[in-house]
Scaffold this active site. Sequence first.
Site, PDB file in Angstrom:
ATOM      1  N   ARG A   1       0.860  -1.182   0.000  1.00  0.00           N
ATOM      2  CA  ARG A   1       0.000   0.000   0.000  1.00  0.00           C
ATOM      3  C   ARG A   1       0.895   1.230   0.000  1.00  0.00           C
ATOM      4  O   ARG A   1       2.110   1.135   0.053  1.00  0.00           O
ATOM      5  CB  ARG A   1      -1.026  -0.005   1.150  1.00  0.00           C
ATOM      6  CG  ARG A   1      -0.668  -0.645   2.445  1.00  0.00           C
ATOM      7  CD  ARG A   1       0.392   0.037   3.250  1.00  0.00           C
ATOM      8  NE  ARG A   1       0.147   1.454   3.421  1.00  0.00           N
ATOM      9  CZ  ARG A   1       1.064   2.354   3.661  1.00  0.00           C
ATOM     10  NH1 ARG A   1       2.337   1.974   3.771  1.00  0.00           N
ATOM     11  NH2 ARG A   1       0.790   3.612   3.792  1.00  0.00           N
ATOM     12  N   GLY A   2       0.244   2.417  -0.057  1.00  0.00           N
ATOM     13  CA  GLY A   2       1.009   3.656  -0.225  1.00  0.00           C
ATOM     14  C   GLY A   2       1.117   3.923  -1.718  1.00  0.00           C
ATOM     15  O   GLY A   2       1.462   3.004  -2.492  1.00  0.00           O
ATOM     16  N   ALA A   3       0.827   5.159  -2.117  1.00  0.00           N
ATOM     17  CA  ALA A   3       0.674   5.456  -3.545  1.00  0.00           C
ATOM     18  C   ALA A   3       1.869   5.014  -4.407  1.00  0.00           C
ATOM     19  O   ALA A   3       1.690   4.299  -5.404  1.00  0.00           O
ATOM     20  CB  ALA A   3       0.380   6.941  -3.722  1.00  0.00           C
TER      21      ALA A   3
ATOM     22  N   ARG B   1      -7.329  -0.474  -6.810  1.00  0.00           N
ATOM     23  CA  ARG B   1      -7.479   0.644  -5.856  1.00  0.00           C
ATOM     24  C   ARG B   1      -7.587   1.930  -6.687  1.00  0.00           C
ATOM     25  O   ARG B   1      -6.665   2.255  -7.435  1.00  0.00           O
ATOM     26  CB  ARG B   1      -6.303   0.726  -4.873  1.00  0.00           C
ATOM     27  CG  ARG B   1      -6.327  -0.375  -3.824  1.00  0.00           C
ATOM     28  CD  ARG B   1      -5.489  -0.039  -2.613  1.00  0.00           C
ATOM     29  NE  ARG B   1      -6.119   0.919  -1.725  1.00  0.00           N
ATOM     30  CZ  ARG B   1      -5.507   1.469  -0.673  1.00  0.00           C
ATOM     31  NH1 ARG B   1      -4.263   1.166  -0.404  1.00  0.00           N
ATOM     32  NH2 ARG B   1      -6.142   2.332   0.103  1.00  0.00           N
TER      33      ARG B   1
ATOM     34  N   GLN C   1      -2.241   2.907   9.942  1.00  0.00           N
ATOM     35  CA  GLN C   1      -0.934   2.859   9.272  1.00  0.00           C
ATOM     36  C   GLN C   1       0.114   3.687  10.015  1.00  0.00           C
ATOM     37  O   GLN C   1       1.303   3.408   9.917  1.00  0.00           O
ATOM     38  CB  GLN C   1      -1.038   3.377   7.825  1.00  0.00           C
ATOM     39  CG  GLN C   1      -1.827   2.494   6.886  1.00  0.00           C
ATOM     40  CD  GLN C   1      -3.249   2.970   6.769  1.00  0.00           C
ATOM     41  OE1 GLN C   1      -3.834   3.424   7.760  1.00  0.00           O
ATOM     42  NE2 GLN C   1      -3.827   2.876   5.596  1.00  0.00           N
TER      43      GLN C   1
ATOM     44  N   ASP D   1      -1.804  10.864  -2.273  1.00  0.00           N
ATOM     45  CA  ASP D   1      -2.195   9.798  -3.207  1.00  0.00           C
ATOM     46  C   ASP D   1      -2.495  10.347  -4.585  1.00  0.00           C
ATOM     47  O   ASP D   1      -2.408   9.634  -5.584  1.00  0.00           O
ATOM     48  CB  ASP D   1      -3.400   9.036  -2.652  1.00  0.00           C
ATOM     49  CG  ASP D   1      -2.962   8.236  -1.447  1.00  0.00           C
ATOM     50  OD1 ASP D   1      -2.917   8.807  -0.344  1.00  0.00           O
ATOM     51  OD2 ASP D   1      -2.594   7.063  -1.626  1.00  0.00           O
TER      52      ASP D   1
ATOM     53  N   ASN E   1      -5.163  12.794   0.198  1.00  0.00           N
ATOM     54  CA  ASN E   1      -4.323  11.895   1.013  1.00  0.00           C
ATOM     55  C   ASN E   1      -5.235  11.150   1.985  1.00  0.00           C
ATOM     56  O   ASN E   1      -6.457  11.336   1.993  1.00  0.00           O
ATOM     57  CB  ASN E   1      -3.245  12.718   1.751  1.00  0.00           C
ATOM     58  CG  ASN E   1      -2.191  11.836   2.396  1.00  0.00           C
ATOM     59  OD1 ASN E   1      -1.658  10.923   1.761  1.00  0.00           O
ATOM     60  ND2 ASN E   1      -1.888  12.068   3.658  1.00  0.00           N
ATOM     61  N   LYS E   2      -4.642  10.334   2.811  1.00  0.00           N
ATOM     62  CA  LYS E   2      -5.382   9.487   3.744  1.00  0.00           C
ATOM     63  C   LYS E   2      -6.418  10.282   4.532  1.00  0.00           C
ATOM     64  O   LYS E   2      -6.175  11.413   4.950  1.00  0.00           O
ATOM     65  CB  LYS E   2      -4.367   8.839   4.698  1.00  0.00           C
ATOM     66  CG  LYS E   2      -4.920   7.918   5.750  1.00  0.00           C
ATOM     67  CD  LYS E   2      -5.812   6.831   5.227  1.00  0.00           C
ATOM     68  CE  LYS E   2      -5.187   5.951   4.165  1.00  0.00           C
ATOM     69  NZ  LYS E   2      -6.159   5.064   3.485  1.00  0.00           N
TER      70      LYS E   2
HETATM   71  O1  MRU Z   1      -4.490   3.426   2.104  1.00  0.00           O
HETATM   72  P1  MRU Z   1      -2.996   3.587   2.030  1.00  0.00           P
HETATM   73  O2  MRU Z   1      -2.281   3.012   3.209  1.00  0.00           O
HETATM   74  O3  MRU Z   1      -2.458   3.083   0.706  1.00  0.00           O
HETATM   75  O4  MRU Z   1      -2.799   5.152   2.054  1.00  0.00           O
HETATM   76  C1  MRU Z   1      -1.523   5.699   2.097  1.00  0.00           C
HETATM   77  C2  MRU Z   1      -1.514   7.160   2.183  1.00  0.00           C
HETATM   78  O5  MRU Z   1      -2.529   7.816   2.227  1.00  0.00           O
HETATM   79  C3  MRU Z   1      -0.184   7.813   2.105  1.00  0.00           C
HETATM   80  O6  MRU Z   1      -0.170   8.973   2.863  1.00  0.00           O
HETATM   81  C4  MRU Z   1       0.062   8.175   0.650  1.00  0.00           C
HETATM   82  O7  MRU Z   1      -0.104   7.062  -0.180  1.00  0.00           O
HETATM   83  C5  MRU Z   1       1.387   8.760   0.448  1.00  0.00           C
HETATM   84  S1  MRU Z   1       2.569   7.470   0.300  1.00  0.00           S
HETATM   85  C6  MRU Z   1       4.129   8.016   0.134  1.00  0.00           C
END
Ligand code: MRU
Length: 366
Positions: free
Chosen positions: A61-63, A98, A210, A251, A261-262
């Site tokens: 996970r994470g963009a 996703r 997270q 993201d 973002n999250k």
């Molecule tokens: O749902 P996730 O864990 O994939 O979300 C991650 C985030 O929102 C991060 O802040 C974002 O992807 C930046 S990653 C460098």
Amino acid sequence: MKIDEKVYRTIWPIAGAVSPKNDAVFSVGIIDQTMLPHRLEIKELGKLDEMIIAIKTMQVRGAPLIGASAAYGMALAVQENASDSHIEKSAKALLQSRPTAVNLRWAVKRMQSILAKLPPQIRNHAAWREAALICDEDVQINHAIGQHGLSLIQAAYTQNTKKTFNILTHCNAGWLATVDWGTALAPIYAAHDAGMNIHVWVDETRPRNQGASLTAWELGKHGVPHTVISDNAGGHLMQHGQVDMVIVGADRVTSTGDVCNKIGTYLKALAAFDNQVPFYAAVPSPSIDWAIKDGLNDIEIEIRDANEVNYMTGLASDGTIHSVRVTPTHSHSLNPAFDVTPARLVTGIITERGVTTPEKLKQLFE
Ligand code: MRU
């Protein structure tokens, strides 16, 4: 980055048996992030379907890491069948895994455009090479973000009369969210390694935690002082002068500098704005969606399973990982996974090309 003195990336190819055509058959290694911080488990994925499950269930996970995973997903797909129709079908399946992080679409399109130019016989080799290139570029980009962010922190740090410089971050935008270094955490690692006295407030980041499970884990492994706080504590700390800067990841960022973002990032930006705390987003260029201007209306926000709100997962005293219900069974829950912080609340955007204001983001990449 290192885990207990061993160097890791979050994703890597594994060469296996040799096929009858004399090609090595590859699989993909990942760190299963659903097991952290309690267990470090490595998974080996040999098929596109396994990669799609890993993305959907957030083992990866994470963009930026979702982008890299999609690239390797395409390579696994081509290894199975290099025909046009299979590539098309696989790209579609990955794109649905996703929806919010634009890196996934960016990586799939890049893989498709490379493969489309080649005859099927040589696509397999090209796909693995391109996926590896995407990963190497991600590492370089994030390293550059770290250096630009370091200058920013240094400038603020010298003005700061207190001994400790307190940075608040949300979710996990560290090395676990990328191939290496991280985005929001890259400047923090650089500042810590440069000997600055940095302390990080880590938002727990419900519902999947997270921050509490991943950011706290990786900061701890690197020796960066940090404190996990509940998602509701940040505003209070800002009101009492205990936050010098906020740095978050992204993201998807619009060409106008709206930052998706999250979920919960927007509330932190509002609190930062009200307390004159600088609010930065660390954004690699593949996370910028140049085609859109209006973050609130043009970005699809992923709605995840309500059970992520209904349940919490953790380590039981017998050492097993358990989920427990925290809401009444008669209550409905809703789980939007991301929100949009309008550009007007963003002090600056840290990219691989330097730090800029949201209004000048486009200019920086012209
Ligand atoms: O749902 P996730 O864990 O994939 O979300 C991650 C985030 O929102 C991060 O802040 C974002 O992807 C930046 S990653 C460098």
